[in-house]
Motif scaffolding. Structure first.
Motif, short mmCIF file in Angstrom:
data_model
loop_
_atom_site.label_atom_id
_atom_site.label_comp_id
_atom_site.label_asym_id
_atom_site.label_seq_id
_atom_site.Cartn_x
_atom_site.Cartn_y
_atom_site.Cartn_z
N GLY A 10 0.89 -0.77 -0.13
CA GLY A 10 0.00 -0.52 -0.39
C GLY A 10 0.73 1.44 -0.18
O GLY A 10 0.37 2.51 0.28
N TRP A 11 2.46 0.98 -0.65
CA TRP A 11 3.19 2.36 -0.36
C TRP A 11 2.96 2.69 -2.02
O TRP A 11 3.07 2.64 -3.52
CB TRP A 11 4.34 1.88 -0.45
N GLU A 12 2.86 4.49 -2.36
CA GLU A 12 3.17 5.40 -2.96
C GLU A 12 4.56 5.41 -3.06
O GLU A 12 5.26 6.21 -2.48
CB GLU A 12 2.10 5.90 -3.34
N ASP A 20 -5.14 9.37 8.65
CA ASP A 20 -5.04 9.13 7.06
C ASP A 20 -3.32 9.99 6.79
O ASP A 20 -2.97 11.35 6.64
CB ASP A 20 -5.99 10.74 6.78
N ALA A 21 -2.55 9.96 8.28
CA ALA A 21 -0.94 10.66 8.04
C ALA A 21 0.12 9.90 7.62
O ALA A 21 -0.36 8.67 7.42
CB ALA A 21 -0.44 10.75 9.65
N THR A 22 0.52 10.44 7.10
CA THR A 22 1.55 9.78 6.08
C THR A 22 2.81 9.87 6.50
O THR A 22 3.18 10.45 7.50
CB THR A 22 1.37 10.70 5.15
N HIS A 62 -1.60 15.14 5.70
CA HIS A 62 -2.65 14.56 5.22
C HIS A 62 -3.45 14.70 3.87
O HIS A 62 -3.35 15.43 2.92
CB HIS A 62 -3.51 14.72 6.67
N GLY A 63 -2.64 13.59 3.32
CA GLY A 63 -3.94 13.75 2.18
C GLY A 63 -2.95 13.21 0.11
O GLY A 63 -1.53 12.94 0.98
N ALA A 64 -2.84 13.66 -1.18
CA ALA A 64 -2.33 13.58 -1.86
C ALA A 64 -1.08 14.30 -1.95
O ALA A 64 -1.09 15.26 -1.63
CB ALA A 64 -3.32 13.28 -3.12
N ARG A 76 5.85 6.91 -0.30
CA ARG A 76 5.67 7.06 1.53
C ARG A 76 3.84 5.93 1.33
O ARG A 76 3.56 5.48 0.41
CB ARG A 76 5.08 8.29 1.03
N ARG A 77 2.92 6.25 2.08
CA ARG A 77 2.12 4.81 2.80
C ARG A 77 1.27 6.35 3.83
O ARG A 77 1.80 6.91 5.01
CB ARG A 77 2.07 4.13 3.91
N ARG A 78 -0.24 5.87 3.37
CA ARG A 78 -0.83 6.96 4.36
C ARG A 78 -2.44 5.95 4.71
O ARG A 78 -2.32 5.06 4.85
CB ARG A 78 -2.42 7.29 2.96
N LEU A 79 -1.48 6.86 5.94
CA LEU A 79 -2.00 5.85 7.54
C LEU A 79 -3.07 5.22 7.78
O LEU A 79 -3.83 6.85 7.31
CB LEU A 79 -1.09 5.19 8.52
#
Length: 240
Positions: A9-11, A26-28, A217-219, A19-22
């Motif tokens: 689930g990492w980008e 939604d913390a990165t 938080h976010g994209a 990075r991963r949005r938890l």
């Protein structure tokens, strides 16, 4: 490696960075891997999240996280740090004192936002304060020619905001909650609104027009988004 970033689930952002949005808040969390060392930017909101990030980092990279940079001292970004035994921890000046003496406040904040008492107590009982405090800029050599810059760009979202610049084409700027994409930036009692627009100006100076900006938080966003958020904050708080 058999595992890919996407499997967990990492980008992947390039330059050895992903990075991963938890979940929940939604913390990165962001990994930056050099040839010799691995930096993690923020550690999640609980010991369980921290342990999961540690396990995933080791599966993806085949080695341990060696360095941690904490973007700011809010519970959803720091309470997983104790899961990374032996890692060198960095924070903006003042973060160490706040975490050393502010465990009860962090526990209360976490519970007020919906964390269970058990999870909040477990994490704050073993809270890790930064070993290294960044007053201006600090360069970390991760090996293989990758040198990342830790920059104390605050105050803004808090009194202790630490950004990370990962050089490359494009560069990647890890912003913490100075920038938020999934909602309007949150200004709590520890925010310093009069300096927040200047902190975003500093982020833009670090990264430039072509960088990727990773919010707390976010994209992932671009420089135009950061500049527009800067202008909205200046209007909101009456700052030029």
């Amino acid at each position: 490696m058999d595992a890919s970033w996407e499997d967990f689930g990492w980008e992947r952002l390039g330059n050895g960075t992903g990075r991963r949005r938890l979940p929940v808040w939604d913390a990165t969390a962001t990994l930056v891997a050099g040839a010799d060392a691995v930096l993690l930017h923020d550690t999640g909101s609980t010991l369980r999240e921290g342990a999961e990030l540690r396990t995933q980092a080791e599966a993806l990279l085949g080695r341990r996280v060696t360095h941690i940079a904490l973007s700011h001292p809010h519970f959803d970004h720091v309470l997983g740090t104790a899961a990374f035994a032996g890692a060198e921890v960095y924070g903006a000046v003042g973060t160490a004192e706040l975490l050393t003496h502010g465990a009860a406040q962090l526990r209360a904040d976490a519970m007020r936002h919906g964390m269970s008492e058990e999870d909040a107590t477990a994490a704050t009982d073993v809270l890790v304060a930064p070993h290294h405090q960044v007053s201006g800029e600090w360069t970390l050599d991760l090996g293989g020619g990758l040198q990342v810059l830790l920059a104390n760009v605050g105050p803004g979202h808090t009194g202790h905001d630490l950004a990370v610049l990962v050089p490359g084409s494009p560069a990647v700027v890890l912003c913490g909650d100075l920038v938020e994409e999934s909602g309007e930036p949150q200004a709590g009692q520890d925010a310093v609104p009069s300096h927040w627009p200047a902190a975003l100006d500093r982020l833009l100076e670090l990264g430039g027009e072509d960088a990727l900006y990773v919010p707390g938080h976010g994209a992932v966003v671009d420089a135009a988004f950061v500049r527009a958020q800067r202008d909205r904050l200046a209007t909101r708080f009456g700052v030029s």
